[in-house]
Design a protein around this motif. Structure first.
Motif, PDB file in Angstrom:
ATOM      1  N   ARG A  83       0.855  -1.193   0.000  1.00  0.00           N
ATOM      2  CA  ARG A  83       0.000   0.000   0.000  1.00  0.00           C
ATOM      3  C   ARG A  83       0.890   1.241   0.000  1.00  0.00           C
ATOM      4  O   ARG A  83       1.197   1.808   1.056  1.00  0.00           O
ATOM      5  CB  ARG A  83      -0.929  -0.008   1.207  1.00  0.00           C
ATOM      6  N   GLU A 303      -7.026   6.684  -7.946  1.00  0.00           N
ATOM      7  CA  GLU A 303      -6.109   5.641  -7.476  1.00  0.00           C
ATOM      8  C   GLU A 303      -5.234   5.073  -8.597  1.00  0.00           C
ATOM      9  O   GLU A 303      -4.092   4.690  -8.353  1.00  0.00           O
ATOM     10  CB  GLU A 303      -6.903   4.494  -6.819  1.00  0.00           C
ATOM     11  N   ARG A 307      -1.634   5.090  -6.793  1.00  0.00           N
ATOM     12  CA  ARG A 307      -1.028   3.876  -6.236  1.00  0.00           C
ATOM     13  C   ARG A 307       0.325   3.659  -6.883  1.00  0.00           C
ATOM     14  O   ARG A 307       0.448   3.699  -8.104  1.00  0.00           O
ATOM     15  CB  ARG A 307      -1.908   2.651  -6.495  1.00  0.00           C
ATOM     16  N   LEU A 405     -11.834   2.422   0.012  1.00  0.00           N
ATOM     17  CA  LEU A 405     -11.050   1.797  -1.050  1.00  0.00           C
ATOM     18  C   LEU A 405     -11.044   0.271  -1.001  1.00  0.00           C
ATOM     19  O   LEU A 405     -10.858  -0.374  -2.034  1.00  0.00           O
ATOM     20  CB  LEU A 405      -9.606   2.327  -1.016  1.00  0.00           C
ATOM     21  N   ASP A 406     -11.218  -0.326   0.169  1.00  0.00           N
ATOM     22  CA  ASP A 406     -11.198  -1.794   0.181  1.00  0.00           C
ATOM     23  C   ASP A 406     -12.441  -2.371  -0.493  1.00  0.00           C
ATOM     24  O   ASP A 406     -12.377  -3.393  -1.175  1.00  0.00           O
ATOM     25  CB  ASP A 406     -11.016  -2.355   1.608  1.00  0.00           C
ATOM     26  N   PRO A 409     -12.259  -0.095  -4.885  1.00  0.00           N
ATOM     27  CA  PRO A 409     -10.928   0.388  -5.287  1.00  0.00           C
ATOM     28  C   PRO A 409     -10.955   1.299  -6.514  1.00  0.00           C
ATOM     29  O   PRO A 409     -10.035   2.083  -6.721  1.00  0.00           O
ATOM     30  CB  PRO A 409     -10.151  -0.906  -5.583  1.00  0.00           C
TER      31      PRO A 409
END
Ligand SMILES: [Zn+2]
Length: 462
Positions: A83, A303, A307, A405-406, A409
């Motif tokens: 992460r 994201e 990420r 986000l879990d 996503p």
């Protein structure tokens, strides 16, 4: 003026490539493979940035295509941060965050439509580049390379991308640098490696070194690699053939870059500068292929852009094979290096050692081209804060989006306002209030008003 849109054709190497430095150093390797334990307090520090490389397009982060066999093998003897996030969705501020340990507002190297300092047209000779204006990194910043030079390191930076041109300040502290890449497509990995291997070959063996390599191959324009095997079909290929072709080419470029990354690791091993080195591989931001209706990267904080891959091989392969789920930011790279090398972090560093991060922050600013393309609605700054699994994106125009986000996503289902978001918003506001933009010089301010007039005359700003 010509806009050098495409880089020269990239060819897949037909025979295993043996870098000159490998041949040159194979013989003495047995006796000089180790620089000795008394020097291990100053490990060699290698920072490799994978430009525009989405973490989820790498095998080590679960991608189904074989884009990154060399990186995946490296990751098995390293610490993988599952992460990890960048601080900005484009090259200049994210690299500045890595080398200063600060968020974009604090280091100041960011898009600024009115910035008088530098435009990319000073590096790239095509007219629209003049509209990509950004503040360069200020000379008052303490960079990773400067901190290491103070400790006797020999430093070299080899960049595929044009934002790492000396004009933008990221090269501060590097004794050997490449000039800015003159084409929009940047320098290919093969060319960078040739330069890196030549530099490694002449390094003094009794001094520690710091090497920065910026591989730019995954950045657009996407290009098929001549002679490379086609990528296997994805289980769920994109329904739009044009986007599918872009993704295929992008993945092929990542595989091409990965091949050369492997050659770099081999060269470091052959030079006896791998085993006891601190080697950090990190992506600077990702890329959009139609998600949220957008393409490429720059003014958003989705994201897919934030990420980051972040893989750290500690000296002697310590903690090899660890996968860390604590949230980390690329501003934490400087503290990781400080821990391993043993220097005190300069004042103002916002990075913290892994395991101590509460909030992950990223920032996006408007640029003149986005304003022209998308209209006045893009005349805003965005700031995001993540406290896993919650993410808040706040606009300078007042809008706030909140996601979990879990469960989501792809950030497709904004959540309603609630206590979690209010708490995240309060923490973000407190952090923003603590950020101090660097002082700009009088010369820069004067240039800024001149630029503003030019931009107004061109119709970019009102
Ligand atoms: Zn980049």
């Amino acid at each position: 003026m010509m806009w050098p849109l495409r880089r020269p054709a990239l060819r897949w190497p037909r025979v295993p490539f043996i870098p000159g430095v490998v041949l040159a150093l194979l013989l003495p390797v047995a006796v000089s493979n180790c620089r000795g334990t008394e020097e291990s307090a100053n490990p060699d520090v290698v920072l490799i940035t994978l430009d525009t490389t989405r973490a989820d397009h790498l095998g080590v982060y679960g991608y189904e295509r074989p884009t990154s066999p060399r990186l995946d093998a490296f990751a098995r003897e390293a610490v993988v941060y599952e992460r990890a996030w960048t601080t900005a969705p484009w090259t200049l501020p994210s690299h500045a965050s890595m080398i200063t340990g600060k968020y974009p507002t604090s280091h100041g190297a960011h898009y600024d439509a009115k910035a008088g300092n530098t435009s990319i047209s000073e590096v790239l000779s095509f007219v629209p580049a003049a509209n990509f204006r950004a503040n360069r990194l200020g000379e008052g910043e303490h960079t990773l390379a400067e901190l290491l030079v103070e400790r006797g390191y020999v430093t070299g930076a080899f960049a595929g991308g044009h934002w790492l041109a000396p004009e933008f300040g990221l090269m501060q502290g590097y004794q050997t640098t490449t000039a800015g890449a003159r084409s929009l497509a940047g320098r290919p990995a093969s060319e960078l490696n040739t330069r890196v291997f030549a530099w490694l070959e002449q390094l003094p063996r009794d001094s520690p070194f710091h090497l920065l390599v910026n591989y730019f191959d995954a950045h657009d324009p996407y290009q098929l690699i001549e002679g490379a095997e086609p990528m296997p079909e994805l289980m769920e290929p994109h329904p739009d053939p044009a986007i599918r072709a872009q993704i295929d080419a992008y993945d092929g470029e990542i595989r091409y870059m990965d091949h050369h990354l492997g050659e770099l690791f081999e060269a470091l091993k052959a030079a006896g500068r791998y085993q006891d080195s601190l080697i950090i591989v990190v992506s600077d931001h990702g890329e959009l292929f139609g998600e949220h209706g957008q393409f490429k990267h720059g003014p958003w904080l989705y994201e897919e852009l934030l990420r980051a891959a972040m893989i750290v091989r500690l000296p002697a392969g310590e903690a090899a094979g660890t996968r860390v789920r604590d949230a980390v930011s690329i501003v934490d790279i400087l503290p990781i290096v400080a821990q391993e090398v043993g220097f005190v972090l300069p004042e103002g560093v916002e990075g913290v050692p892994p395991g101590r991060r509460e909030l992950v922050v990223a920032e996006a600013r408007p640029h003149a081209v986005a304003l022209r393309k998308f209209g006045e609605s893009m005349n805003r700054s965005l700031t995001s804060a993540i406290r896993w699994p919650f993410k808040l994106v706040a606009s300078s125009r007042g809008g706030r989006d909140f996601f979990r986000l879990d469960d989501d996503p792809g950030e497709l289902r904004p959540l309603g306002l609630g206590a979690e978001m209010e708490s995240l918003a309060a923490d973000l506001e407190a952090l923003q209030a603590s950020m101090r933009a660097p002082e700009r010089s009088e010369r820069a301010k004067a240039a800024s008003s001149e630029t503003e007039e030019n931009l107004r005359a061109l119709g970019y700003i009102e």
